[in-house]
Structure formats: C-alpha cells, structure tokens
Design a protein around this motif. Structure first.
Motif, PDB file in Angstrom:
ATOM      1  N   TRP A  20       6.139 -13.428   3.508  1.00  0.00           N
ATOM      2  CA  TRP A  20       7.136 -13.838   2.529  1.00  0.00           C
ATOM      3  C   TRP A  20       6.704 -13.525   1.087  1.00  0.00           C
ATOM      4  O   TRP A  20       7.105 -12.503   0.523  1.00  0.00           O
ATOM      5  N   ALA A  21       5.885 -14.367   0.464  1.00  0.00           N
ATOM      6  CA  ALA A  21       5.535 -14.161  -0.948  1.00  0.00           C
ATOM      7  C   ALA A  21       4.798 -12.837  -1.133  1.00  0.00           C
ATOM      8  O   ALA A  21       3.818 -12.560  -0.461  1.00  0.00           O
ATOM      9  N   GLY A  22       5.305 -12.008  -2.045  1.00  0.00           N
ATOM     10  CA  GLY A  22       4.719 -10.708  -2.301  1.00  0.00           C
ATOM     11  C   GLY A  22       5.217  -9.623  -1.374  1.00  0.00           C
ATOM     12  O   GLY A  22       4.889  -8.450  -1.556  1.00  0.00           O
ATOM     13  N   VAL A 189       5.870  -4.419  14.277  1.00  0.00           N
ATOM     14  CA  VAL A 189       5.219  -3.983  13.049  1.00  0.00           C
ATOM     15  C   VAL A 189       5.063  -5.198  12.148  1.00  0.00           C
ATOM     16  O   VAL A 189       6.039  -5.895  11.867  1.00  0.00           O
ATOM     17  N   LYS A 190       3.843  -5.476  11.706  1.00  0.00           N
ATOM     18  CA  LYS A 190       3.578  -6.584  10.782  1.00  0.00           C
ATOM     19  C   LYS A 190       3.453  -6.026   9.370  1.00  0.00           C
ATOM     20  O   LYS A 190       2.654  -5.133   9.107  1.00  0.00           O
ATOM     21  N   VAL A 191       4.221  -6.588   8.436  1.00  0.00           N
ATOM     22  CA  VAL A 191       4.249  -6.118   7.049  1.00  0.00           C
ATOM     23  C   VAL A 191       3.731  -7.231   6.152  1.00  0.00           C
ATOM     24  O   VAL A 191       4.252  -8.356   6.178  1.00  0.00           O
ATOM     25  N   ASP A 192       2.719  -6.938   5.324  1.00  0.00           N
ATOM     26  CA  ASP A 192       2.077  -7.985   4.531  1.00  0.00           C
ATOM     27  C   ASP A 192       1.435  -7.391   3.281  1.00  0.00           C
ATOM     28  O   ASP A 192       1.104  -6.204   3.242  1.00  0.00           O
ATOM     29  N   ASP A 193       1.247  -8.244   2.271  1.00  0.00           N
ATOM     30  CA  ASP A 193       0.634  -7.791   1.019  1.00  0.00           C
ATOM     31  C   ASP A 193      -0.817  -8.257   0.878  1.00  0.00           C
ATOM     32  O   ASP A 193      -1.419  -8.037  -0.173  1.00  0.00           O
ATOM     33  N   SER A 214       3.873  -4.633  -4.625  1.00  0.00           N
ATOM     34  CA  SER A 214       4.763  -5.787  -4.798  1.00  0.00           C
ATOM     35  C   SER A 214       4.061  -7.120  -4.643  1.00  0.00           C
ATOM     36  O   SER A 214       4.669  -8.169  -4.867  1.00  0.00           O
ATOM     37  N   GLY A 215       2.787  -7.093  -4.249  1.00  0.00           N
ATOM     38  CA  GLY A 215       2.179  -8.355  -3.866  1.00  0.00           C
ATOM     39  C   GLY A 215       0.926  -8.757  -4.590  1.00  0.00           C
ATOM     40  O   GLY A 215       0.667  -8.355  -5.730  1.00  0.00           O
ATOM     41  N   ASN A 216       0.133  -9.543  -3.887  1.00  0.00           N
ATOM     42  CA  ASN A 216      -1.038 -10.165  -4.470  1.00  0.00           C
ATOM     43  C   ASN A 216      -2.097  -9.161  -4.893  1.00  0.00           C
ATOM     44  O   ASN A 216      -2.794  -9.360  -5.890  1.00  0.00           O
ATOM     45  N   ALA A 217      -2.246  -8.073  -4.142  1.00  0.00           N
ATOM     46  CA  ALA A 217      -3.313  -7.124  -4.420  1.00  0.00           C
ATOM     47  C   ALA A 217      -3.166  -6.470  -5.789  1.00  0.00           C
ATOM     48  O   ALA A 217      -4.150  -6.278  -6.504  1.00  0.00           O
ATOM     49  N   ALA A 218      -1.934  -6.114  -6.171  1.00  0.00           N
ATOM     50  CA  ALA A 218      -1.701  -5.531  -7.498  1.00  0.00           C
ATOM     51  C   ALA A 218      -1.515  -6.618  -8.550  1.00  0.00           C
ATOM     52  O   ALA A 218      -1.913  -6.441  -9.706  1.00  0.00           O
ATOM     53  N   LEU A 252       0.001   2.245   4.322  1.00  0.00           N
ATOM     54  CA  LEU A 252       0.039   1.600   3.017  1.00  0.00           C
ATOM     55  C   LEU A 252       1.203   2.194   2.238  1.00  0.00           C
ATOM     56  O   LEU A 252       1.298   3.414   2.069  1.00  0.00           O
ATOM     57  N   ILE A 253       2.103   1.321   1.764  1.00  0.00           N
ATOM     58  CA  ILE A 253       3.280   1.761   1.007  1.00  0.00           C
ATOM     59  C   ILE A 253       3.383   0.894  -0.244  1.00  0.00           C
ATOM     60  O   ILE A 253       2.664  -0.091  -0.400  1.00  0.00           O
ATOM     61  N   ASP A 254       4.283   1.257  -1.150  1.00  0.00           N
ATOM     62  CA  ASP A 254       4.395   0.502  -2.403  1.00  0.00           C
ATOM     63  C   ASP A 254       5.064  -0.849  -2.211  1.00  0.00           C
ATOM     64  O   ASP A 254       4.504  -1.894  -2.560  1.00  0.00           O
ATOM     65  N   THR A 255       6.292  -0.864  -1.675  1.00  0.00           N
ATOM     66  CA  THR A 255       7.054  -2.097  -1.469  1.00  0.00           C
ATOM     67  C   THR A 255       7.852  -1.965  -0.175  1.00  0.00           C
ATOM     68  O   THR A 255       7.904  -0.885   0.430  1.00  0.00           O
ATOM     69  N   VAL A 256       8.533  -3.039   0.224  1.00  0.00           N
ATOM     70  CA  VAL A 256       9.320  -2.978   1.464  1.00  0.00           C
ATOM     71  C   VAL A 256      10.437  -1.949   1.387  1.00  0.00           C
ATOM     72  O   VAL A 256      10.922  -1.484   2.424  1.00  0.00           O
ATOM     73  N   ALA A 257      10.859  -1.572   0.190  1.00  0.00           N
ATOM     74  CA  ALA A 257      11.894  -0.544   0.060  1.00  0.00           C
ATOM     75  C   ALA A 257      11.439   0.784   0.660  1.00  0.00           C
ATOM     76  O   ALA A 257      12.266   1.623   1.029  1.00  0.00           O
ATOM     77  N   ASP A 258      10.118   0.976   0.780  1.00  0.00           N
ATOM     78  CA  ASP A 258       9.566   2.220   1.324  1.00  0.00           C
ATOM     79  C   ASP A 258       9.272   2.135   2.818  1.00  0.00           C
ATOM     80  O   ASP A 258       8.710   3.075   3.396  1.00  0.00           O
ATOM     81  N   LEU A 259       9.642   1.038   3.447  1.00  0.00           N
ATOM     82  CA  LEU A 259       9.268   0.817   4.846  1.00  0.00           C
ATOM     83  C   LEU A 259       9.943   1.763   5.843  1.00  0.00           C
ATOM     84  O   LEU A 259       9.320   2.121   6.851  1.00  0.00           O
TER      85      LEU A 259
END
Length: 276
Positions: A20-22, A189-193, A214-218, A252-259
C-alpha cells in the motif's frame, strides 16, 4: 535413495499482490515516517526522517523495535530514562504512535498516479488483485476508506496483525493466495517499494517487482518527483536500487504505472515454462 529431476509445473499469471504505502497510495511513503518522528519526539528523542525510513516494510511494532535498537536512538533513550529500551518501552511508543497514525494516515494516503487505472486494466485482463501492508488493521481501515473513493479496491486486503508473523516472512502474501483461491504461487506477482516486502514475495514463491521512485527507497514527495529532470531521476533510481537490489527483486521499475511491461514479461516466462 533415488534422485529424480522434477518436471517444472506449468503456471499462468493469476494475481498481482500490492503493498500500500509507497506503492498504491502515499507517494514517497510519508504517512508512517513522519508519524514515527513525531511519536519518538513525544518521548524526548530526536529521530530523523532518514532514520525512520530505515526498517520500513516490516510491521510497525517491529519497526519501532528496530529503531530503538539503533545505537544513536537507544543512547538517547538511555540518557533520558536511565535504561536501554525494553520491549515494554517499545510497546509504550507503539501505543503513542498508533492513535497518531490513525489521525494522519488518510491525510497522506492519496492514490499514486496511474494506480487506479492500472487496477482497472488488471481486472479487464481477468487478474485478481491482492494487497498487504505493514499497517495494522485499525490503520488499514482508514487507508482503504480513502482509497476506495479514489478507485482503489483490491479483492483482498491483509494487514500486519492479520497473521502471526508479518514481513519479511511470507504469511501476508500467502494469506492473499488462500483468500483469492490461487492455484499456484508462481502465478502471482508481488509489488512493493521496500526490501522486506520484496523478500516477503520471494519467500512466498512469487515473482517480485520493486518500485524505485514512488516509495520509501527514494523518499520523494510527488511534487519533488515531478520537478526532477532525467538526471535527477536517475540519481534517485540508483539510490533506491542500492537499497532494494539485495532483496533480489525480479524486476525494478519506477512506479506502478510502469507495471504492465513487467507483467507481460512474467507472462512470457511462464508460457516458456519458467518459474520464479
């Protein structure tokens, strides 16, 4: 003993399980980090946003325990209270943190650009949509309420206190598998930041996708992200890549828009008989 080589089991893409968050909401994952800073401040300790981000992805009690184990924070606690923080002290901080999180979480939980459109596209493809979070269920109710108003309604939602052991253990991801009626974890597929969220997916036997920007790492707010030129985005990608790569994400992608491109590749690999 007779050793035999097992024939790879066929699998098809069945579901995407999101953090969820990020990932779906709260670009930059600020809701938990800012409240951690505020909660520790109420006990007379100074915790930076960067420190607060460190253990992100695990359950919130475990997150506070990890912060209290950091020497710089533990020393502040010892100077103020005359002892290193015990589990009871961690619980006291958590109990101060939780109502603050409940108050603030919806404020920060705007949908990430492209997330609602992505979920609609996945449903048109016949895929199931799962989700899990380091938030406890009381906080998730606030997040889900706002998310639904913005078009984010996964088929399954698992909070950190819905399982005996949260990330990086696989229980939340696997509870999605059970609740969604999935036939094979290789079709998920698991998607996470966060690194613990990626590790969760790998331990569950799933394909994993890490989110770089989009998330915590950046750690970028949406307006900060939008103002970056390509060189600035590349610097942020590299910073996030260093944090996420040790967890071994498949993509590794930028945000969920690139999924969608990553999912298309997973489908091709499954069709070729490959598994995570």
């Amino acid at each position: 003993m007779i050793s035999m080589t097992a024939t790879p089991l066929p699998a098809e893409l069945e579901a995407v399980i999101f953090d969820w968050a990020g990932t779906l909401v709260d670009f930059g994952s600020f809701a938990p980090t800012r409240v951690f800073v505020d909660a520790f401040a109420q006990f007379g300790m100074e915790v930076s946003l960067e420190q607060a981000r460190g253990p992100m992805g695990v359950g919130k009690w475990d997150h506070i325990r990890a912060l209290c184990d950091e020497p710089a924070i533990a020393n502040q606690y010892e100077a103020r209270f005359g002892r290193l923080p015990t589990d009871d002290d961690v619980t006291a901080i958590y109990e101060r943190f939780l109502p603050m999180q409940l108050e603030k979480v919806a404020q920060y939980s705007a949908a990430i650009p492209g997330a609602a459109e992505l979920l609609r596209a996945l449903r048109r493809q016949g895929l199931k949509i799962g989700s899990c979070s380091g938030y406890p269920s009381s906080v998730m109710r606030r997040v889900v309420e706002r998310a639904a108003a913005e078009g984010l309604e996964p088929d399954c939602i698992v909070a950190s206190d819905d399982v005996p052991r949260a990330r990086p253990a696989p229980a939340m991801a696997l509870k999605n598998v059970v609740e969604l009626g999935i036939s094979d974890v290789a079709g998920c597929v698991k998607v996470d930041d966060t690194a613990p969220g990626i590790e969760e997916g790998r331990r569950a036997g799933m394909w994993t996708v890490g989110l770089l920007l989009s998330g915590n790492a950046a750690g970028l707010a949406l307006d900060e992200y939008l103002k970056l030129d390509e060189a600035g985005r590349q610097q942020a990608r590299e910073r996030a890549r260093r944090e996420l790569s040790p967890a071994g994400p498949h993509y590794l992608i930028d945000t969920v828009a690139d999924l969608p491109a990553a999912l298309a590749d997973v489908q091709a690999r499954l069709a070729a008989g490959k598994r995570p």
